[in-house]
Design a protein around this motif. Sequence first.
Motif, PDB file in Angstrom:
ATOM      1  N   ASN A   1      -2.749  28.229 -15.154  1.00 58.74           N
ATOM      2  CA  ASN A   1      -2.130  28.976 -14.057  1.00 58.74           C
ATOM      3  C   ASN A   1      -0.662  29.297 -14.302  1.00 58.74           C
ATOM      4  O   ASN A   1      -0.040  30.008 -13.503  1.00 58.74           O
ATOM      5  CB  ASN A   1      -2.259  28.168 -12.759  1.00 58.74           C
ATOM      6  N   ASP A   2      -0.108  28.768 -15.387  1.00 58.65           N
ATOM      7  CA  ASP A   2       1.301  29.001 -15.691  1.00 58.65           C
ATOM      8  C   ASP A   2       1.503  28.904 -17.192  1.00 58.65           C
ATOM      9  O   ASP A   2       1.651  27.814 -17.737  1.00 58.65           O
ATOM     10  CB  ASP A   2       2.172  27.972 -14.959  1.00 58.65           C
ATOM     11  N   SER A   3       1.493  30.035 -17.858  1.00 60.30           N
ATOM     12  CA  SER A   3       1.541  30.054 -19.324  1.00 60.30           C
ATOM     13  C   SER A   3       2.866  29.570 -19.897  1.00 60.30           C
ATOM     14  O   SER A   3       2.979  29.343 -21.105  1.00 60.30           O
ATOM     15  CB  SER A   3       1.247  31.464 -19.845  1.00 60.30           C
ATOM     16  N   SER A   4       3.876  29.382 -19.031  1.00 62.75           N
ATOM     17  CA  SER A   4       5.154  28.845 -19.528  1.00 62.75           C
ATOM     18  C   SER A   4       5.080  27.341 -19.751  1.00 62.75           C
ATOM     19  O   SER A   4       5.979  26.757 -20.360  1.00 62.75           O
ATOM     20  CB  SER A   4       6.283  29.159 -18.535  1.00 62.75           C
ATOM     21  N   LYS A   5       3.997  26.731 -19.256  1.00 60.29           N
ATOM     22  CA  LYS A   5       3.825  25.284 -19.410  1.00 60.29           C
ATOM     23  C   LYS A   5       2.728  25.015 -20.433  1.00 60.29           C
ATOM     24  O   LYS A   5       1.575  25.404 -20.234  1.00 60.29           O
ATOM     25  CB  LYS A   5       3.479  24.642 -18.067  1.00 60.29           C
ATOM     26  N   TYR A   6       3.105  24.382 -21.516  1.00 58.71           N
ATOM     27  CA  TYR A   6       2.157  24.125 -22.606  1.00 58.71           C
ATOM     28  C   TYR A   6       2.655  22.956 -23.445  1.00 58.71           C
ATOM     29  O   TYR A   6       3.823  22.565 -23.372  1.00 58.71           O
ATOM     30  CB  TYR A   6       2.009  25.363 -23.496  1.00 58.71           C
ATOM     31  N   ILE A   7       1.765  22.398 -24.242  1.00 58.44           N
ATOM     32  CA  ILE A   7       2.187  21.485 -25.308  1.00 58.44           C
ATOM     33  C   ILE A   7       1.771  22.098 -26.639  1.00 58.44           C
ATOM     34  O   ILE A   7       0.726  22.736 -26.743  1.00 58.44           O
ATOM     35  CB  ILE A   7       1.604  20.072 -25.145  1.00 58.44           C
TER      36      ILE A   7
END
Length: 204
Positions: free
Chosen positions: A136-142
Amino acid sequence: MEYKAIDLGLPSGRLWADRNVGAEKETDYGLYFQWGDVVGYADASHSTWETCPGNGGNDIYNARSISAWDAENLKSGASMGYVTEILKPEADAATVNIGSKWRMPTNEDCVELLSNTNYEYAEINGVKGGKFINKNDSSKYIFLPFAGFASEGSFEGQGIVGFVWSSSVNSGSPANAYYVSAGESDYGVYTSRRFIALSVRGVC
Protein backbone atom coordinates in the motif's frame (compact mmCIF):
# COMPACT_ATOMS: atom_id res chain seq x y z
CA MET A 1 24.68 2.13 14.48
CA GLU A 2 20.89 2.33 14.73
CA TYR A 3 18.78 -0.10 12.76
CA LYS A 4 15.49 1.28 11.48
CA ALA A 5 12.25 -0.71 11.73
CA ILE A 6 10.37 -0.72 8.42
CA ASP A 7 6.59 -1.07 8.31
CA LEU A 8 5.78 -3.34 5.38
CA GLY A 9 2.05 -3.45 6.12
CA LEU A 10 2.15 -7.04 7.38
CA PRO A 11 -0.99 -8.48 9.02
CA SER A 12 0.88 -9.28 12.25
CA GLY A 13 2.29 -5.75 12.52
CA ARG A 14 5.80 -7.21 12.41
CA LEU A 15 8.51 -4.71 11.45
CA TRP A 16 11.70 -5.66 9.60
CA ALA A 17 15.12 -4.05 9.97
CA ASP A 18 16.34 -1.85 7.14
CA ARG A 19 19.58 -3.79 6.69
CA ASN A 20 21.44 -7.00 7.52
CA VAL A 21 23.17 -7.50 10.85
CA GLY A 22 26.68 -6.05 10.59
CA ALA A 23 25.80 -3.76 7.67
CA GLU A 24 26.27 0.01 7.79
CA LYS A 25 23.71 0.62 5.04
CA GLU A 26 21.04 -1.31 3.17
CA THR A 27 23.32 -2.30 0.31
CA ASP A 28 26.07 -3.76 2.52
CA TYR A 29 26.20 -7.53 2.78
CA GLY A 30 26.86 -7.45 6.51
CA LEU A 31 28.16 -10.44 8.45
CA TYR A 32 27.65 -14.12 7.69
CA PHE A 33 26.38 -16.40 10.46
CA GLN A 34 26.20 -20.13 10.76
CA TRP A 35 22.81 -20.92 12.25
CA GLY A 36 22.94 -20.44 16.00
CA ASP A 37 26.18 -18.45 15.96
CA VAL A 38 26.09 -14.92 17.37
CA VAL A 39 29.56 -13.68 16.35
CA GLY A 40 29.43 -13.66 12.56
CA TYR A 41 32.22 -12.96 10.12
CA ALA A 42 32.90 -11.09 6.90
CA ASP A 43 35.84 -13.22 5.78
CA ALA A 44 35.07 -16.64 4.28
CA SER A 45 38.49 -17.91 5.36
CA HIS A 46 36.78 -18.63 8.68
CA SER A 47 35.78 -22.02 7.37
CA THR A 48 34.86 -24.03 10.45
CA TRP A 49 33.11 -23.05 13.65
CA GLU A 50 31.95 -25.21 16.53
CA THR A 51 28.84 -23.14 17.20
CA CYS A 52 26.33 -25.84 16.40
CA PRO A 53 26.61 -29.53 15.48
CA GLY A 54 27.25 -30.27 11.82
CA ASN A 55 29.88 -27.56 11.41
CA GLY A 56 33.47 -28.09 10.37
CA GLY A 57 32.82 -29.22 6.81
CA ASN A 58 30.95 -32.29 7.98
CA ASP A 59 27.30 -32.16 6.94
CA ILE A 60 26.56 -35.58 8.40
CA TYR A 61 23.72 -35.25 10.88
CA ASN A 62 25.08 -36.09 14.34
CA ALA A 63 21.80 -36.70 16.15
CA ARG A 64 23.27 -36.99 19.63
CA SER A 65 25.31 -33.79 19.62
CA ILE A 66 22.68 -31.75 17.80
CA SER A 67 20.05 -32.84 20.33
CA ALA A 68 22.29 -31.74 23.21
CA TRP A 69 22.91 -28.33 21.58
CA ASP A 70 19.21 -27.88 20.89
CA ALA A 71 18.23 -28.71 24.45
CA GLU A 72 20.39 -25.83 25.68
CA ASN A 73 19.80 -23.24 22.97
CA LEU A 74 16.26 -23.71 21.64
CA LYS A 75 12.80 -23.03 22.98
CA SER A 76 9.31 -23.81 21.79
CA GLY A 77 7.72 -20.84 20.13
CA ALA A 78 4.23 -20.22 18.78
CA SER A 79 3.67 -17.74 15.97
CA MET A 80 0.49 -17.41 13.95
CA GLY A 81 -0.81 -20.67 15.40
CA TYR A 82 2.22 -22.78 14.50
CA VAL A 83 4.55 -24.28 17.11
CA THR A 84 8.18 -25.05 16.37
CA GLU A 85 11.60 -24.88 17.96
CA ILE A 86 13.30 -21.49 17.73
CA LEU A 87 16.54 -20.00 18.99
CA LYS A 88 16.67 -18.60 22.52
CA PRO A 89 17.61 -14.89 22.74
CA GLU A 90 21.19 -15.68 23.77
CA ALA A 91 21.63 -17.77 20.60
CA ASP A 92 19.83 -15.29 18.34
CA ALA A 93 22.28 -13.25 16.25
CA ALA A 94 19.90 -10.32 15.82
CA THR A 95 19.12 -10.01 19.53
CA VAL A 96 22.75 -10.27 20.57
CA ASN A 97 24.14 -7.92 17.93
CA ILE A 98 21.56 -5.18 17.46
CA GLY A 99 19.54 -5.07 20.67
CA SER A 100 16.96 -6.78 22.85
CA LYS A 101 13.96 -5.43 20.93
CA TRP A 102 15.18 -7.30 17.84
CA ARG A 103 15.18 -10.99 17.02
CA MET A 104 15.63 -13.21 14.00
CA PRO A 105 12.39 -13.89 12.09
CA THR A 106 10.65 -17.20 12.61
CA ASN A 107 9.72 -19.34 9.63
CA GLU A 108 6.18 -17.94 9.95
CA ASP A 109 7.51 -14.37 9.84
CA CYS A 110 9.37 -15.22 6.64
CA VAL A 111 6.29 -16.74 5.01
CA GLU A 112 4.24 -13.70 6.06
CA LEU A 113 6.83 -11.38 4.49
CA LEU A 114 6.73 -13.18 1.16
CA SER A 115 2.94 -13.52 1.14
CA ASN A 116 2.12 -9.91 1.97
CA THR A 117 4.62 -7.77 0.06
CA ASN A 118 5.44 -7.11 -3.56
CA TYR A 119 8.81 -8.44 -4.66
CA GLU A 120 11.02 -7.05 -7.37
CA TYR A 121 14.62 -7.34 -8.47
CA ALA A 122 16.55 -4.13 -7.94
CA GLU A 123 20.01 -2.65 -8.24
CA ILE A 124 20.95 0.11 -5.81
CA ASN A 125 24.28 1.90 -6.23
CA GLY A 126 25.57 -1.01 -8.26
CA VAL A 127 24.51 -3.64 -5.70
CA LYS A 128 22.10 -6.31 -6.91
CA GLY A 129 19.32 -7.47 -4.63
CA GLY A 130 15.61 -7.91 -4.09
CA LYS A 131 13.05 -5.49 -2.69
CA PHE A 132 10.15 -6.57 -0.49
CA ILE A 133 7.72 -3.67 -0.80
CA ASN A 134 4.70 -2.57 1.24
CA LYS A 135 1.70 -3.26 -1.01
CA ASN A 136 0.00 0.00 0.00
CA ASP A 137 3.03 2.28 0.16
CA SER A 138 5.87 1.66 -2.28
CA SER A 139 8.14 4.06 -0.38
CA LYS A 140 8.36 1.47 2.38
CA TYR A 141 10.50 -1.55 1.54
CA ILE A 142 13.47 -3.61 2.64
CA PHE A 143 16.32 -4.34 0.26
CA LEU A 144 17.98 -7.76 0.51
CA PRO A 145 21.38 -7.60 -1.18
CA PHE A 146 22.49 -10.68 -3.05
CA ALA A 147 25.19 -11.57 -0.51
CA GLY A 148 25.23 -15.28 -1.32
CA PHE A 149 26.53 -17.59 1.39
CA ALA A 150 29.77 -18.81 2.93
CA SER A 151 30.74 -22.43 3.35
CA GLU A 152 34.06 -24.22 3.82
CA GLY A 153 36.22 -21.16 3.32
CA SER A 154 34.62 -19.67 0.23
CA PHE A 155 31.75 -17.43 -0.81
CA GLU A 156 29.14 -18.62 -3.29
CA GLY A 157 26.33 -16.81 -5.06
CA GLN A 158 27.40 -13.24 -4.36
CA GLY A 159 25.64 -10.88 -6.75
CA ILE A 160 23.26 -13.69 -7.73
CA VAL A 161 21.12 -14.57 -4.73
CA GLY A 162 20.45 -13.35 -1.20
CA PHE A 163 19.57 -15.31 1.92
CA VAL A 164 18.34 -14.57 5.45
CA TRP A 165 18.24 -17.16 8.23
CA SER A 166 15.09 -17.68 10.25
CA SER A 167 15.28 -18.75 13.89
CA SER A 168 13.21 -21.89 13.21
CA VAL A 169 14.40 -25.47 13.03
CA ASN A 170 12.93 -27.75 10.39
CA SER A 171 11.10 -30.13 12.72
CA GLY A 172 11.03 -32.83 10.08
CA SER A 173 14.79 -32.64 9.53
CA PRO A 174 16.34 -30.92 12.56
CA ALA A 175 19.84 -30.72 11.08
CA ASN A 176 18.29 -28.00 8.89
CA ALA A 177 16.79 -24.56 9.54
CA TYR A 178 14.52 -22.33 7.47
CA TYR A 179 15.69 -19.32 5.47
CA VAL A 180 14.46 -16.77 2.94
CA SER A 181 15.97 -16.90 -0.54
CA ALA A 182 15.70 -14.02 -3.02
CA GLY A 183 16.98 -13.99 -6.59
CA GLU A 184 16.49 -12.05 -9.79
CA SER A 185 13.39 -13.93 -10.87
CA ASP A 186 12.19 -15.90 -7.86
CA TYR A 187 12.05 -16.00 -4.08
CA GLY A 188 10.84 -18.37 -1.38
CA VAL A 189 11.35 -20.00 2.01
CA TYR A 190 13.49 -23.14 2.08
CA THR A 191 15.70 -25.11 4.47
CA SER A 192 19.43 -25.70 4.58
CA ARG A 193 22.09 -27.31 6.76
CA ARG A 194 22.90 -25.25 9.81
CA PHE A 195 26.63 -25.05 9.12
CA ILE A 196 26.05 -22.87 6.02
CA ALA A 197 26.71 -19.18 6.81
CA LEU A 198 23.99 -16.76 5.69
CA SER A 199 22.94 -13.18 6.34
CA VAL A 200 20.77 -12.31 9.34
CA ARG A 201 18.01 -9.67 9.40
CA GLY A 202 16.23 -8.51 12.56
CA VAL A 203 12.50 -8.15 13.16
CA CYS A 204 10.61 -6.54 16.02
